[in-house]
Design a protein around this motif. Sequence first.
Motif, PDB file in Angstrom:
ATOM      1  N   CYS A 104       7.254  -2.032   6.641  1.00 45.03           N
ATOM      2  CA  CYS A 104       6.128  -2.901   6.250  1.00 45.03           C
ATOM      3  C   CYS A 104       5.811  -2.718   4.774  1.00 45.03           C
ATOM      4  CB  CYS A 104       4.879  -2.564   7.062  1.00 45.03           C
ATOM      5  SG  CYS A 104       4.989  -3.013   8.811  1.00 45.03           S
ATOM      6  N   ALA A 105       5.720  -1.445   4.372  1.00 45.71           N
ATOM      7  CA  ALA A 105       5.310  -1.161   2.997  1.00 45.71           C
ATOM      8  C   ALA A 105       6.309  -1.743   2.008  1.00 45.71           C
ATOM      9  CB  ALA A 105       5.160   0.345   2.804  1.00 45.71           C
ATOM     10  N   VAL A 106       7.572  -1.634   2.333  1.00 45.44           N
ATOM     11  CA  VAL A 106       8.594  -2.168   1.426  1.00 45.44           C
ATOM     12  C   VAL A 106       8.469  -3.689   1.312  1.00 45.44           C
ATOM     13  CG1 VAL A 106      11.085  -2.505   1.168  1.00 45.44           C
ATOM     14  CG2 VAL A 106      10.172  -0.233   1.724  1.00 45.44           C
ATOM     15  N   GLN A 107       8.291  -4.358   2.435  1.00 46.16           N
ATOM     16  CA  GLN A 107       8.132  -5.813   2.371  1.00 46.16           C
ATOM     17  C   GLN A 107       6.925  -6.217   1.529  1.00 46.16           C
ATOM     18  OE1 GLN A 107       8.449  -8.249   5.891  1.00 46.16           O
ATOM     19  NE2 GLN A 107       9.602  -6.681   7.002  1.00 46.16           N
ATOM     20  N   LEU A 108       5.856  -5.477   1.689  1.00 47.78           N
ATOM     21  CA  LEU A 108       4.631  -5.826   0.959  1.00 47.78           C
ATOM     22  C   LEU A 108       4.796  -5.581  -0.528  1.00 47.78           C
ATOM     23  CD1 LEU A 108       2.089  -4.395   3.546  1.00 47.78           C
ATOM     24  CD2 LEU A 108       2.537  -6.817   3.064  1.00 47.78           C
ATOM     25  N   ALA A 109       5.474  -4.497  -0.864  1.00 51.03           N
ATOM     26  CA  ALA A 109       5.704  -4.212  -2.274  1.00 51.03           C
ATOM     27  C   ALA A 109       6.589  -5.295  -2.885  1.00 51.03           C
ATOM     28  CB  ALA A 109       6.343  -2.833  -2.431  1.00 51.03           C
ATOM     29  N   LYS A 110       7.590  -5.689  -2.131  1.00 46.76           N
ATOM     30  CA  LYS A 110       8.483  -6.730  -2.656  1.00 46.76           C
ATOM     31  C   LYS A 110       7.763  -8.063  -2.790  1.00 46.76           C
ATOM     32  CE  LYS A 110      12.841  -4.582  -1.488  1.00 46.76           C
ATOM     33  NZ  LYS A 110      13.983  -4.503  -0.548  1.00 46.76           N
ATOM     34  N   ALA A 111       6.767  -8.284  -1.974  1.00 44.99           N
ATOM     35  CA  ALA A 111       5.981  -9.512  -2.077  1.00 44.99           C
ATOM     36  C   ALA A 111       5.038  -9.468  -3.276  1.00 44.99           C
ATOM     37  CB  ALA A 111       5.187  -9.737  -0.793  1.00 44.99           C
ATOM     38  N   GLY A 112       4.946  -8.310  -3.888  1.00 46.52           N
ATOM     39  CA  GLY A 112       4.168  -8.247  -5.120  1.00 46.52           C
ATOM     40  C   GLY A 112       2.845  -7.512  -5.039  1.00 46.52           C
ATOM     41  N   ALA A 113       2.567  -6.866  -3.916  1.00 45.28           N
ATOM     42  CA  ALA A 113       1.290  -6.147  -3.801  1.00 45.28           C
ATOM     43  C   ALA A 113       1.275  -4.958  -4.761  1.00 45.28           C
ATOM     44  CB  ALA A 113       1.088  -5.664  -2.370  1.00 45.28           C
ATOM     45  N   ASP A 114       0.134  -4.746  -5.376  1.00 47.28           N
ATOM     46  CA  ASP A 114       0.003  -3.650  -6.337  1.00 47.28           C
ATOM     47  C   ASP A 114      -0.421  -2.356  -5.654  1.00 47.28           C
ATOM     48  OD1 ASP A 114       0.260  -5.327  -8.868  1.00 47.28           O
ATOM     49  OD2 ASP A 114      -1.368  -6.347  -7.781  1.00 47.28           O
ATOM     50  N   ILE A 115      -1.138  -2.506  -4.571  1.00 50.31           N
ATOM     51  CA  ILE A 115      -1.693  -1.355  -3.854  1.00 50.31           C
ATOM     52  C   ILE A 115      -1.418  -1.597  -2.379  1.00 50.31           C
ATOM     53  CG2 ILE A 115      -3.794  -0.015  -3.422  1.00 50.31           C
ATOM     54  CD1 ILE A 115      -5.003  -1.541  -5.908  1.00 50.31           C
ATOM     55  N   ILE A 116      -0.919  -0.571  -1.697  1.00 54.57           N
ATOM     56  CA  ILE A 116      -0.474  -0.768  -0.314  1.00 54.57           C
ATOM     57  C   ILE A 116      -0.981   0.377   0.565  1.00 54.57           C
ATOM     58  CG2 ILE A 116       1.597  -0.721   1.167  1.00 54.57           C
ATOM     59  CD1 ILE A 116       3.033  -2.222  -1.144  1.00 54.57           C
ATOM     60  N   GLY A 117      -1.369   0.030   1.770  1.00 58.75           N
ATOM     61  CA  GLY A 117      -1.801   1.104   2.661  1.00 58.75           C
ATOM     62  C   GLY A 117      -2.211   0.605   4.025  1.00 58.75           C
ATOM     63  N   VAL A 118      -3.108   1.385   4.634  1.00 62.87           N
ATOM     64  CA  VAL A 118      -3.591   1.035   5.969  1.00 62.87           C
ATOM     65  C   VAL A 118      -5.116   1.047   5.980  1.00 62.87           C
ATOM     66  CG1 VAL A 118      -1.583   1.894   7.242  1.00 62.87           C
ATOM     67  CG2 VAL A 118      -3.470   3.457   6.739  1.00 62.87           C
ATOM     68  N   ASN A 119      -5.675   0.275   6.912  1.00 60.23           N
ATOM     69  CA  ASN A 119      -7.110   0.356   7.151  1.00 60.23           C
ATOM     70  C   ASN A 119      -7.382   0.161   8.633  1.00 60.23           C
ATOM     71  OD1 ASN A 119      -6.725  -2.558   7.272  1.00 60.23           O
ATOM     72  ND2 ASN A 119      -8.945  -2.703   7.201  1.00 60.23           N
ATOM     73  N   CYS A 120      -8.511   0.653   9.079  1.00 57.91           N
ATOM     74  CA  CYS A 120      -9.037   0.421  10.442  1.00 57.91           C
ATOM     75  C   CYS A 120      -8.106   0.915  11.550  1.00 57.91           C
ATOM     76  CB  CYS A 120      -9.337  -1.073  10.616  1.00 57.91           C
ATOM     77  SG  CYS A 120     -10.602  -1.422  11.871  1.00 57.91           S
ATOM     78  N   ARG A 121      -8.540   0.674  12.772  1.00 56.25           N
ATOM     79  CA  ARG A 121      -7.770   0.885  14.007  1.00 56.25           C
ATOM     80  C   ARG A 121      -7.456   2.336  14.387  1.00 56.25           C
ATOM     81  NH1 ARG A 121      -4.771  -3.608  16.215  1.00 56.25           N
ATOM     82  NH2 ARG A 121      -6.250  -5.332  16.071  1.00 56.25           N
ATOM     83  N   PHE A 122      -7.286   3.218  13.383  1.00 57.72           N
ATOM     84  CA  PHE A 122      -6.915   4.597  13.679  1.00 57.72           C
ATOM     85  C   PHE A 122      -7.799   5.545  12.858  1.00 57.72           C
ATOM     86  CE2 PHE A 122      -3.308   1.935  14.534  1.00 57.72           C
ATOM     87  CZ  PHE A 122      -2.813   2.430  15.731  1.00 57.72           C
ATOM     88  N   GLY A 123      -7.991   6.726  13.382  1.00 58.71           N
ATOM     89  CA  GLY A 123      -8.801   7.721  12.703  1.00 58.71           C
ATOM     90  C   GLY A 123      -8.107   8.283  11.472  1.00 58.71           C
ATOM     91  N   PRO A 124      -8.812   9.118  10.733  1.00 62.54           N
ATOM     92  CA  PRO A 124      -8.291   9.654   9.465  1.00 62.54           C
ATOM     93  C   PRO A 124      -6.923  10.319   9.599  1.00 62.54           C
ATOM     94  CG  PRO A 124     -10.626  10.113   9.630  1.00 62.54           C
ATOM     95  CD  PRO A 124     -10.215   9.527  10.948  1.00 62.54           C
ATOM     96  N   ARG A 125      -6.797  11.173  10.598  1.00 63.54           N
ATOM     97  CA  ARG A 125      -5.555  11.941  10.711  1.00 63.54           C
ATOM     98  C   ARG A 125      -4.353  11.026  10.988  1.00 63.54           C
ATOM     99  NH1 ARG A 125      -3.747  17.407  12.217  1.00 63.54           N
ATOM    100  NH2 ARG A 125      -5.694  17.915  11.160  1.00 63.54           N
ATOM    101  N   THR A 126      -4.523  10.120  11.938  1.00 63.35           N
ATOM    102  CA  THR A 126      -3.418   9.217  12.275  1.00 63.35           C
ATOM    103  C   THR A 126      -3.102   8.299  11.102  1.00 63.35           C
ATOM    104  OG1 THR A 126      -4.367   9.241  14.495  1.00 63.35           O
ATOM    105  CG2 THR A 126      -2.580   7.699  14.100  1.00 63.35           C
ATOM    106  N   SER A 127      -4.125   7.852  10.414  1.00 61.78           N
ATOM    107  CA  SER A 127      -3.892   6.948   9.285  1.00 61.78           C
ATOM    108  C   SER A 127      -3.079   7.632   8.198  1.00 61.78           C
ATOM    109  CB  SER A 127      -5.232   6.467   8.719  1.00 61.78           C
ATOM    110  OG  SER A 127      -5.889   5.671   9.693  1.00 61.78           O
ATOM    111  N   LEU A 128      -3.344   8.898   7.991  1.00 60.69           N
ATOM    112  CA  LEU A 128      -2.568   9.593   6.962  1.00 60.69           C
ATOM    113  C   LEU A 128      -1.120   9.801   7.405  1.00 60.69           C
ATOM    114  CD1 LEU A 128      -5.163  12.144   5.516  1.00 60.69           C
ATOM    115  CD2 LEU A 128      -4.353  10.003   4.510  1.00 60.69           C
TER     116      LEU A 128
END
Lengths: 363, 363, 363, 363
Positions: free
Chosen positions: B192-216
């Motif tokens: 996912c991250a690679v596709q998003l970077a190739k699409a031109g996103a400057d900042i990439i990550g995750v939000n919501c759905r999972f707690g801090p530990r799982t998100s990291l």
Amino acid sequence: MAPAGGSGPKRGILQRLDQGEVVIGDSSFLITLEKRGYVKAGLWTPEAVVEHPDAVRQLHMEFLRAGSNVMQTFTFSASEDNMDSKWEEVNAAACDLAREVAGKGDALVAGGVCQSSMYKYHRDEARIKKLFRLQLEVFARKNVDFLIAEYFEHVEEAVWAVEVLKELSKPVAVTMCIGPEGDMHGVTPGGCAVQLAKAGADIIGVNCRFGPRTSLQTLLLMKQGLRAAGLSPHLMVQPLGFHTPDCGKGGFVDLPEYPFGLEPRVATRWDIQKYAREAYNLGVRYIGGCCGFEPYHIRAISEELAPERGFLPPASEKHESWGSALNMHTKPWIRARARREYWENLLPASGRPFCPSLSRPDV
Amino acid sequence: MAPAGGSGPKRGILQRLDQGEVVIGDSSFLITLEKRGYVKAGLWTPEAVVEHPDAVRQLHMEFLRAGSNVMQTFTFSASEDNMDSKWEEVNAAACDLAREVAGKGDALVAGGVCQSSMYKYHRDEARIKKLFRLQLEVFARKNVDFLIAEYFEHVEEAVWAVEVLKELSKPVAVTMCIGPEGDMHGVTPGGCAVQLAKAGADIIGVNCRFGPRTSLQTLLLMKQGLRAAGLSPHLMVQPLGFHTPDCGKGGFVDLPEYPFGLEPRVATRWDIQKYAREAYNLGVRYIGGCCGFEPYHIRAISEELAPERGFLPPASEKHESWGSALNMHTKPWIRARARREYWENLLPASGRPFCPSLSRPDV
Amino acid sequence: MAPAGGSGPKRGILQRLDQGEVVIGDSSFLITLEKRGYVKAGLWTPEAVVEHPDAVRQLHMEFLRAGSNVMQTFTFSASEDNMDSKWEEVNAAACDLAREVAGKGDALVAGGVCQSSMYKYHRDEARIKKLFRLQLEVFARKNVDFLIAEYFEHVEEAVWAVEVLKELSKPVAVTMCIGPEGDMHGVTPGGCAVQLAKAGADIIGVNCRFGPRTSLQTLLLMKQGLRAAGLSPHLMVQPLGFHTPDCGKGGFVDLPEYPFGLEPRVATRWDIQKYAREAYNLGVRYIGGCCGFEPYHIRAISEELAPERGFLPPASEKHESWGSALNMHTKPWIRARARREYWENLLPASGRPFCPSLSRPDV
Amino acid sequence: MAPAGGSGPKRGILQRLDQGEVVIGDSSFLITLEKRGYVKAGLWTPEAVVEHPDAVRQLHMEFLRAGSNVMQTFTFSASEDNMDSKWEEVNAAACDLAREVAGKGDALVAGGVCQSSMYKYHRDEARIKKLFRLQLEVFARKNVDFLIAEYFEHVEEAVWAVEVLKELSKPVAVTMCIGPEGDMHGVTPGGCAVQLAKAGADIIGVNCRFGPRTSLQTLLLMKQGLRAAGLSPHLMVQPLGFHTPDCGKGGFVDLPEYPFGLEPRVATRWDIQKYAREAYNLGVRYIGGCCGFEPYHIRAISEELAPERGFLPPASEKHESWGSALNMHTKPWIRARARREYWENLLPASGRPFCPSLSRPDV
């Protein structure tokens, strides 16, 4: 739906209670505003009323929308012995904020005092009564609708507070922060309640320090004591929004989680509906909350007792009974949660398998 | 203490990140405002920006005081497919509120879009891109500082969002609401991250759905995928403020406690300090929160990373590091809690001995 | 080490107790032999003494090796009303087995009777006394050393049992299976103890139904009642080997886990050392166990009280105090467990994150 | 009911497995006899076979009655490197005891060896093979029915054991004490299984160190590895009778509760029925247990698989399927527990609200 009688002067607290109406209190200012960034834990004083009035006003508004019939002035600990010269300005500003918001709905303004920090060192009736009287003068000037003396560990000091507050000829409510074991001098809940009633309090009960279930146990003991003495003041309960089955005589402050690790103990809205029903069944008609009780908890009281009261609070526009708005969800297994049985029977997990269920008071 | 450079135009998001600065995001609007009485659970739309702007402004203020450097417009789900004709007014008002508060401190305004409700029924690129473009036009008119596309379950739709947002020549951040198992079509976090970077996103990550530990954990997989592809966009994380070690691929919405019984899972401020440190150590520099993350959680990020940043946020006037204000308490056993070791090692009890620690996703 | 006086006739139960010696009882036969395959749960009768004498003998041996000073005949429920014609053979065989094993060490034989199943339907003193008397005749013939009447829910029936057992001119011990709330007719623990002492019982206490902690609370109430009445029989306690803080008046049989899901409640040897110390400090000198109490639990009593008694039991050849044999382990982190502080402070996890800590009695 | 073919010579292990029959193993000797007072924890050697043969015979009998088809010689760690000169006598006596009890039912005798304590210091194939060969000579003399090499952490040593045991021309089973992460040199479960099959083992699997659920995960990986290599030996599983979802690569010995605080983790009989069914469904046909597995756990396997096997074990005379004997209880709410749904869905409480659900391996 809205309560009848929008126009005309508001009906007083005793007028309501004497007619058997439910009066919904408000709740947690200190703990809630600490989380919002406006109160310092450890100090627990309400200077936010002058420093950040918008934040305080907003919280009043949320309680009003949730169904509170009382805007208690945010004057906890705001007596001369805790706040030095600032105390008077804080009391006055707190009255104005409470009045402003009360004016937007069916709520009364209650001027609030609490136990002094002096009592435990000097049981000096004259000095302590003077502290209460100073606050009372502000409440008189600002013409609050009634008075609340709250958070007393010692019935003797609570009696002094009632005696002072009675000087103003407004209704007086008084709550102690005790559990079923009674006050710090060993006076039973029933004994405390009888002394407070004899001192002239119109409304008697408990607030803070213990969770909903424990607080109702204490209130039952108060009620039994009052009945045995042939007394029948109105009853009031404003417990923590935390579950504290494991606390000792001193209440939640002695739990190791106090005050920065109480999150797993926060009650759900369903826990509070159960509490509201039990309080009602016990004969309590002034039902609110204290630390940890957030606006949605007050709304839960309003919703549970809507059948008796005949109306829902404004904030219920944003909530449907027993989670029924979930039936709009796209996932069928979440739609299946849109019903009372689901939430009433849920045993919510902590997500913390390395933590215990109970603590030992750390005294 | 305050960040340097109060005067002059604000430095942009990429300017900050490129220099290795920590950017602190904001957090939970929907869940927080639901508890305050302004958002309906199940519907989860932000009409409060027009109905109750004071409540929304106040929450922005709290995040600003807690140290947020980003005021994200409260426009979650505010696209034409969810809000009908109201969508445009809501987007515009949300921009104004965010800008107003951002102006009171060192914060930027980010215009936010999220996944459509249409995608799962019609993978119609043209229609969905049009929805994003409509919102983008408002953000352009209101001149937001940068853009965030968030809460995507499917990387394909996230790519479409990035492609549209890039049309405005502002920095674009994008976050997916996925866990370590990847998106709903089985694309790994790294993929996912690679596709998003190739699409031109400057900042990439995750939000919501999972707690801090799982998100990291998910973010680590994203980082490894990006590195393997020779890409190095900035990283961003905005997890839940809830502990969810027990959720499955779908995240917290599948837990039986969602959304009305999550209380016991709320993270403490100390949990969040730990998370902030781990995120920092992982190389993430845009660190915030999502549902369940309250202002004091953002303050906890600010305090944990104060040594690196060189300043504390305004709300820390009302908080002392690691609970040290408790040393003013009258009870010695509570004063003994005024230290880092105490809170770092506390295993907080739930007060719910009849409830389990974990749940099984209810799918 | 071994107790003094190997040769010569054994000293009687009262001789020991009168001199302040600790007498260690035995424990769980029914529950333990159910797990070994020789007793049927639900029926709970001891026909194994005739069907599988080796299995019963082995369990007696294990208790003897663990330090028990009493071999109680495995005659629980073995009266005519429960076992029809088989009762007499079972009682006789049980006496022989107990005597055989007692002869291998410093143990006495106690003939045991328990409450009838008839009492709750017919409070017929004559018929019930006859049941006890029939068993007593076997005990007389087999010349047991003393008698135990145990597991009484109703003090009235326990008094009848004592009255019958006293006919034999042997010491009589009696235990009720009650908790702090008293017997099924509402007689307090103190009240029960006084009645039993007045009926002539030499040793009084509680057995079964409640865990160690609750049983000691009940015993404290018995002791206070006896003291108030100027009575001072010897005290005896034989609790469950299960933790039951959550049971109600009826004890563990009402917990939902009874009888096939009690595993997570089994006490550790360290829990039992603590119990033994507390029992001793309370003035109890006849200390044993009941359902769930296994041979190693009895050994834990023997080890905890070895300083007072001056010797360790044979089975301690296979155990070193406070786990110190672990210092032979090859892994250093396991060697680090070879010490008292480690085991005394361990809070053992259940390995069951989906299960709660407490249950509600299912009545 | 009894298995067909009481007369005539017993059918061999491979004869049974080749025909798809279920073979039920036996279980915990060390941990069980430690609790009974005959084995020293920390040392974990089987000298009880000569010191207390009655105790060992009795445990064999209990497993036989519970349905075990294998009497494994109690020779764990009884090689020359652990027991000095005593090793030979112990091995011989253990064979005699196993044979004696096996003769009372439909059980075979398996001679057992386990990993050496030498391997971790000297990977000396010749010396280690010699240790195995010495034990094998006793097994040859005593004419055991087949051989088991068990509890290997390193596949290399397990291969050596298989190579030696194959010299006797008897069927050879081999189990490793590994989890899903593989052996201590990082060989995957699948890789281990393939090596063992190629070394000539007839039956391959895991034993000890991990609970039922984790062991079946490991076995699935073994099966997949074997299948990928085109191999199909028989599969065998003998897990702990403890729940260990929280252990790391080293298994339960690294948990802080090992070995004296594992009580709350003991599986119920219903947990074991579930395990037996899952093992069967996975294609495993040699199903038993290891540490913590008591006779009633073996009976639970026998009962769960009775429909497939066509008979119940002798000990089921003292047990009725799914607790149905409780329908004889006098209390209606306990009679209500006499059904499968009740026990299958029970989430048993620990009675320990101050303890957590999970531990962190202490390594």
